[in-house]
Design a protein around this motif. Structure first.
Motif, PDB file in Angstrom:
ATOM      1  N   ASP A 140       4.241   6.950  -5.693  1.00  0.00           N
ATOM      2  CA  ASP A 140       3.769   8.329  -5.489  1.00  0.00           C
ATOM      3  C   ASP A 140       4.903   9.349  -5.592  1.00  0.00           C
ATOM      4  O   ASP A 140       4.741  10.418  -6.177  1.00  0.00           O
ATOM      5  CB  ASP A 140       3.063   8.450  -4.128  1.00  0.00           C
ATOM      6  CG  ASP A 140       1.788   7.615  -4.075  1.00  0.00           C
ATOM      7  OD1 ASP A 140       1.243   7.294  -5.148  1.00  0.00           O
ATOM      8  OD2 ASP A 140       1.344   7.278  -2.965  1.00  0.00           O
TER       9      ASP A 140
ATOM     10  N   ASN B  43      -2.572  -2.505  -9.246  1.00  0.00           N
ATOM     11  CA  ASN B  43      -1.688  -2.288 -10.404  1.00  0.00           C
ATOM     12  C   ASN B  43      -1.840  -3.413 -11.437  1.00  0.00           C
ATOM     13  O   ASN B  43      -1.701  -4.597 -11.116  1.00  0.00           O
ATOM     14  CB  ASN B  43      -0.234  -2.187  -9.922  1.00  0.00           C
ATOM     15  CG  ASN B  43       0.712  -1.865 -11.057  1.00  0.00           C
ATOM     16  OD1 ASN B  43       1.261  -2.756 -11.689  1.00  0.00           O
ATOM     17  ND2 ASN B  43       0.879  -0.585 -11.336  1.00  0.00           N
TER      18      ASN B  43
ATOM     19  N   ASP C  68       0.518   3.529 -13.764  1.00  0.00           N
ATOM     20  CA  ASP C  68      -0.035   2.294 -14.319  1.00  0.00           C
ATOM     21  C   ASP C  68      -0.602   2.567 -15.722  1.00  0.00           C
ATOM     22  O   ASP C  68      -0.306   1.848 -16.693  1.00  0.00           O
ATOM     23  CB  ASP C  68      -1.143   1.812 -13.362  1.00  0.00           C
ATOM     24  CG  ASP C  68      -1.669   0.423 -13.671  1.00  0.00           C
ATOM     25  OD1 ASP C  68      -1.330  -0.126 -14.728  1.00  0.00           O
ATOM     26  OD2 ASP C  68      -2.439  -0.107 -12.845  1.00  0.00           O
TER      27      ASP C  68
ATOM     28  N   GLY D 230       0.259   6.358  -8.332  1.00  0.00           N
ATOM     29  CA  GLY D 230       0.261   4.944  -8.740  1.00  0.00           C
ATOM     30  C   GLY D 230      -0.657   4.644  -9.921  1.00  0.00           C
ATOM     31  O   GLY D 230      -0.217   4.094 -10.940  1.00  0.00           O
TER      32      GLY D 230
ATOM     33  N   GLY E 152       3.972   1.684  -2.627  1.00  0.00           N
ATOM     34  CA  GLY E 152       3.059   2.743  -3.076  1.00  0.00           C
ATOM     35  C   GLY E 152       3.691   4.121  -2.944  1.00  0.00           C
ATOM     36  O   GLY E 152       3.484   5.002  -3.777  1.00  0.00           O
TER      37      GLY E 152
ATOM     38  N   ASP F 192      -8.432   1.080   0.886  1.00  0.00           N
ATOM     39  CA  ASP F 192      -9.001   0.995   2.224  1.00  0.00           C
ATOM     40  C   ASP F 192     -10.532   0.942   2.204  1.00  0.00           C
ATOM     41  O   ASP F 192     -11.177   1.714   1.504  1.00  0.00           O
ATOM     42  CB  ASP F 192      -8.489   2.153   3.073  1.00  0.00           C
ATOM     43  CG  ASP F 192      -7.007   1.960   3.387  1.00  0.00           C
ATOM     44  OD1 ASP F 192      -6.512   0.836   3.181  1.00  0.00           O
ATOM     45  OD2 ASP F 192      -6.372   2.919   3.832  1.00  0.00           O
TER      46      ASP F 192
ATOM     47  N   SER G 107       0.844  -1.196   0.000  1.00  0.00           N
ATOM     48  CA  SER G 107       0.000   0.000   0.000  1.00  0.00           C
ATOM     49  C   SER G 107       0.874   1.238   0.000  1.00  0.00           C
ATOM     50  O   SER G 107       2.092   1.158  -0.186  1.00  0.00           O
ATOM     51  CB  SER G 107      -0.919  -0.024   1.218  1.00  0.00           C
ATOM     52  OG  SER G 107      -0.165   0.215   2.374  1.00  0.00           O
ATOM     53  N   GLY G 108       0.242   2.384   0.219  1.00  0.00           N
ATOM     54  CA  GLY G 108       1.004   3.626   0.231  1.00  0.00           C
ATOM     55  C   GLY G 108       1.907   3.721   1.447  1.00  0.00           C
ATOM     56  O   GLY G 108       2.946   4.377   1.419  1.00  0.00           O
ATOM     57  N   GLY G 109       1.518   3.055   2.519  1.00  0.00           N
ATOM     58  CA  GLY G 109       2.294   3.170   3.751  1.00  0.00           C
ATOM     59  C   GLY G 109       3.074   1.915   4.104  1.00  0.00           C
ATOM     60  O   GLY G 109       3.961   1.944   4.958  1.00  0.00           O
TER      61      GLY G 109
ATOM     62  N   GLY H  45      -3.543  -1.061  -1.729  1.00  0.00           N
ATOM     63  CA  GLY H  45      -3.808  -0.204  -2.893  1.00  0.00           C
ATOM     64  C   GLY H  45      -2.984  -0.549  -4.123  1.00  0.00           C
ATOM     65  O   GLY H  45      -3.501  -0.545  -5.248  1.00  0.00           O
TER      66      GLY H  45
HETATM   67  O1  KG4 Z   1      -4.149   0.833   0.476  1.00  0.00           O
HETATM   68  P1  KG4 Z   1      -4.224   2.249   0.023  1.00  0.00           P
HETATM   69  O2  KG4 Z   1      -5.543   2.744  -0.519  1.00  0.00           O
HETATM   70  O3  KG4 Z   1      -3.856   3.230   1.172  1.00  0.00           O
HETATM   71  C1  KG4 Z   1      -2.862   3.002   2.091  1.00  0.00           C
HETATM   72  O4  KG4 Z   1      -1.731   3.400   1.794  1.00  0.00           O
HETATM   73  O5  KG4 Z   1      -3.189   2.408   3.139  1.00  0.00           O
HETATM   74  O6  KG4 Z   1      -3.068   2.450  -1.059  1.00  0.00           O
HETATM   75  C2  KG4 Z   1      -2.829   3.653  -1.710  1.00  0.00           C
HETATM   76  C3  KG4 Z   1      -1.591   3.461  -2.550  1.00  0.00           C
HETATM   77  C4  KG4 Z   1      -1.072   4.761  -3.158  1.00  0.00           C
HETATM   78  O7  KG4 Z   1       0.322   4.819  -2.965  1.00  0.00           O
HETATM   79  C5  KG4 Z   1      -1.407   4.618  -4.643  1.00  0.00           C
HETATM   80  O8  KG4 Z   1      -0.513   5.305  -5.493  1.00  0.00           O
HETATM   81  C6  KG4 Z   1      -1.305   3.116  -4.818  1.00  0.00           C
HETATM   82  O9  KG4 Z   1      -1.868   2.585  -3.652  1.00  0.00           O
HETATM   83  N1  KG4 Z   1      -2.041   2.639  -6.004  1.00  0.00           N
HETATM   84  C7  KG4 Z   1      -1.429   2.129  -7.099  1.00  0.00           C
HETATM   85  C8  KG4 Z   1      -2.452   1.819  -8.025  1.00  0.00           C
HETATM   86  N2  KG4 Z   1      -3.650   2.132  -7.465  1.00  0.00           N
HETATM   87  C9  KG4 Z   1      -3.377   2.634  -6.220  1.00  0.00           C
HETATM   88  N3  KG4 Z   1      -0.131   1.917  -7.352  1.00  0.00           N
HETATM   89  C10 KG4 Z   1       0.178   1.396  -8.551  1.00  0.00           C
HETATM   90  N4  KG4 Z   1      -0.732   1.088  -9.498  1.00  0.00           N
HETATM   91  C11 KG4 Z   1      -2.055   1.275  -9.278  1.00  0.00           C
HETATM   92  N5  KG4 Z   1      -2.942   0.960 -10.224  1.00  0.00           N
END
Ligand code: KG4
Ligand code: ZN
Length: 340
Positions: free
Chosen positions: A172, A280, A189, A185, A168, A307, A141-143, A276
């Protein structure tokens, strides 16, 4: 058993109603556009948005599920990890509802919920635990970037995680350098799909290291140097697409190599992916087409990757079913809670 679940750990306000392994409703109000202006999540703004959105989102979730507060058997919320002021909104609201109804409150670990989200399937989405297999689970994920050995429903242990940036976060931050909007992200993609000659010079950090940890900050730095030396890339869409595909390939290759290697080492034939970044398209394609024969690769559906409260409710129900005690009504939020 009917459970109302709330998720407010970061920038999504979500409420879901689950009953007997079925997701009756899952409402998500995303704050992404609000935070995009600042290039990342602003905690104070996130908390205020959760306060504003919580009631309409919860009402909608109850209405979509065709139920009412009075019918609830339990209330769950993400207790951690996450932004303290954001977590407080969901946890305190859930505890207040549980207190008023005299029903159990279940505080859930956000990543533990991600671990089981690939098992939410079907139409209507139901939890497919009947087909559960011990698995190697990748949360991206992002974190966070975590590799977890899931031995049984509710029994797991963390094998490795990122030692610096999450996957993630790398998407970003690279996106920001490329002038793409936050979160980058999904845009990387999309652009990568148009690449004709993906750059293959970006590093694959820790790919050959005999451990289950990840590192993505070096990759980000190498993109920074590349752009410093080739600034014209930013002016040319075709070149931008090649850079996006190059970075994406590097990230996906590291994730695939380390996840599959850990699964092989542990004799597991099932791999699950959530978070998240699991949305991808390249990651999905590589993981589902390049695995050894006889393996199962299970991705959470896109709506359960990012989330959402449905995964919180499904895990809360599993816990109650397995006889795990509810959490105290005055349980504190756990912003720094790590998965064991
Ligand atoms: O799980 P999430 O909604 O939030 C948390 O970080 O908990 O994940 C968000 C992350 C972001 O960094 C976003 O850029 C990434 O997921 N993300 C992707 C794609 N869709 C979302 N990264 C790469 N390709 C994607 N299609
Ligand atoms: Zn998450």
């Amino acid at each position: 058993m009917i459970i109302l679940a709330l998720e407010t750990s970061c920038d999504e306000t979500s409420a879901a109603v689950v009953r007997d392994g079925i997701v009756l409703s899952n409402v998500v109000s995303s704050q992404t556009r609000l935070h995009a202006e600042y290039g990342g999540v602003v905690p104070e703004l996130a908390a205020r948005e959760h306060l504003k959105n919580f009631l309409p989102v919860a009402r909608q979730a109850l209405a979509d599920a065709n139920t009412s507060v009075a019918a609830l058997d339990a209330v769950a919320a993400t207790q951690g990890p996450g932004l303290p002021t954001a977590l407080l909104v969901g946890v305190k609201a859930a505890q207040a509802i549980a207190f008023t109804l005299q029903r159990p409150f279940i505080g859930i670990h956000h990543h533990e919920a991600h671990l089981y989200s690939p098992w939410i399937t079907g139409d209507p989405p139901a939890a497919d635990f009947a087909r559960f297999e011990p698995n190697l689970s990748l949360i991206v994920s992002g974190g966070h970037t975590l590799l977890v050995h899931v031995e049984s429903e509710l029994k797991h242990h963390v094998l490795g995680s990122t030692i610096d940036d999450a996957a993630g976060e790398c998407f970003d931050k690279v996106g920001k350098m490329l002038g793409l909007p936050y979160p980058a992200g999904p845009e990387i993609d999309r652009l990568a799909r148009d690449a004709r000659r993906p750059y293959d010079r970006f590093p694959r950090p820790l790919i050959h290291e005999p451990n289950d940890d990840f590192s993505f900050s070096g990759l980000k730095t190498s993109v920074r140097y590349f752009l410093r030396d080739h600034p014209q890339v930013l002016e040319d869409r075709a070149e931008l697409c090649n850079v996006c595909a190059g970075v994406q390939n590097a990230i996906v290759e590291v994730l695939r190599a380390k996840t599959f290697r850990a699964a092989e080492r542990l004799g597991l034939r099932c791999v699950t992916v959530s978070g998240g970044v699991a949305c991808n398209s390249r990651l999905r394609q590589v993981f589902t087409s390049e695995h050894p024969r006889g393996w199962t690769v299970r991705f959470a559906e896109n709506r359960f990757c990012t989330d959402n409260a449905a995964m919180i409710g499904i895990l809360a129900e599993q816990k109650l079913k397995h006889g795990i005690s509810p959490s105290p009504l005055d349980a504190e939020i756990q912003p720094g809670w790590t998965l064991a």
